[in-house]
Design an enzyme around this catalytic site. Structure first.
Site, PDB file in Angstrom:
ATOM      1  N   SER A  90       0.938  -1.279  -0.132  1.00 31.40           N
ATOM      2  CA  SER A  90      -0.246   0.151  -0.165  1.00 31.40           C
ATOM      3  C   SER A  90       0.873   1.027   0.277  1.00 31.40           C
ATOM      4  O   SER A  90       1.530   1.010  -0.662  1.00 31.40           O
ATOM      5  CB  SER A  90      -1.142  -0.251   0.734  1.00 31.40           C
ATOM      6  N   ASP A 224     -10.110  -5.953  -4.323  1.00 33.61           N
ATOM      7  CA  ASP A 224      -9.093  -5.015  -3.459  1.00 33.61           C
ATOM      8  C   ASP A 224      -9.999  -3.746  -3.367  1.00 33.61           C
ATOM      9  O   ASP A 224     -10.608  -3.206  -4.073  1.00 33.61           O
ATOM     10  CB  ASP A 224      -8.058  -4.722  -3.595  1.00 33.61           C
ATOM     11  N   HIS A 252      -7.219  -6.219   0.074  1.00 27.17           N
ATOM     12  CA  HIS A 252      -5.868  -5.500   0.426  1.00 27.17           C
ATOM     13  C   HIS A 252      -4.976  -5.755   1.131  1.00 27.17           C
ATOM     14  O   HIS A 252      -3.583  -4.935   1.072  1.00 27.17           O
ATOM     15  CB  HIS A 252      -6.765  -3.680   0.698  1.00 27.17           C
TER      16      HIS A 252
END
Length: 310
Positions: A90, A224, A252
């Site tokens: 991320s 996600d 995610h």
């Protein structure tokens, strides 16, 4: 240990070639707890709490991608680690890309896990977190009692597998961490540096051509809800030769909801690629030519892009 007068917490485990694991916003090293021990059997694993997160200090400081990349350079130097494969999840994926851009001589390979910085799209919740007053509202929502009820509700919804709750258990942990005022402030600084009301601001797509000789893998959960897996297509266009893995049934946090598959991909990627060789003259040539030239790669074990669903 202290670095530049600020406490930096990290896990250091195993022996062998170095892997630097970088977490996302409002997370910490524990996001990797299902893969650290298996990886440490063959590699030296460094999993820090980025500044402003976890057990690291939360000062009023530089929370930009460049600032974090500098911090990781300093940490590796203190640990006598000269080069590493950098794995970023991320926001940590954005830090990993920035680190490879600033310090190619220190970067052996790059692994991006549901990374930021590859397209503008991002969850409306993330955009909302950059709005004025977010920290004050979150301060009220994390008061004792309110926080306990809300986190319990989120985790019950996740356990019941209600629609749209795939990553809610992880989100509940992030929400719970915001009871710390310093953590809220740091997350606000981080997000405002990379996201506005229109989506992601910072992008590495204009510099992707510089990864010509850098082994690159991208891992994404097909479902996600935070950063859409469709952005993996951008990698295919910008960096032909990159290995792209889409994990079905994952959200995610593929390293948490599908750790065995994640480990298989990482180990195979490491086993079938050679560390990059930094060439200053080649870098000059690429910069002078610019992004318009085609990128040619020859890499063992490349997998085709899997179909995207969800």
């Amino acid at each position: 240990m202290d670095v530049h007068g600020h406490r930096r917490a990290f896990v250091l485990a195993g022996h062998g070639p170095a892997l630097l694991l970088l977490h996302g916003v409002a997370c910490d090293h524990t996001t990797w707890d299902r893969v650290i021990r298996p990886l440490s059997r063959d590699y030296t694993v460094v999993a820090p709490d980025l500044l402003g997160h976890g057990q690291s200090a939360k000062p009023r400081a530089d929370y930009t991608l460049g600032g974090y990349a500098n911090g990781m350079r300093d940490l590796l130097s203190i640990l006598d680690i000269d080069r590493a494969t950098v794995v970023g999840h991320s926001f940590g994926g954005g830090v990993a890309m920035q680190f490879a851009y600033q310090y190619p001589e220190l970067t052996e390979r790059l692994v991006l896990v549901a990374p930021g910085g590859l397209g503008p799209e991002v969850s409306p919740v993330i955009r909302l977190a950059t709005a004025p007053g977010f920290q004050q509202v979150m301060g009220l929502l994390t008061l004792p009692g309110v926080r306990h009820i809300n986190t319990a509700g989120l985790r019950l919804a996740h356990a019941a597998r209600l629609p749209g709750t795939r990553d809610v258990d992880e989100i509940a942990s992030i929400y719970d961490s915001f009871r710390d005022r310093g953590a809220r402030a740091a997350a606000g600084h981080v997000l405002r540096a990379v996201v506005d009301r229109h989506g992601q601001i910072v992008t590495m797509t204009d510099r992707a051509y510089l990864t010509e000789s850098m082994p690159l893998a991208v891992i994404w959960g097909a479902q996600d809800p935070i950063i859409p897996a469709s952005q993996a297509r951008n990698v295919e266009a910008l960096a032909p030769g990159a290995r792209i893995e889409i994990i079905e049934g994952s959200g995610h946090f593929p390293h948490r909801d599908h750790p065995e598959e994640f480990l298989r991909i990482i180990r195979e990627f490491l086993a079938t690629t050679r560390p990059s060789s930094y060439d200053r003259e080649r870098l000059r040539e690429l910069l002078r030519a610019g992004a318009g030239r085609p990128i040619r790669r020859a890499r063992a074990g490349r997998r085709p892009v899997a179909p995207l669903t969800g």
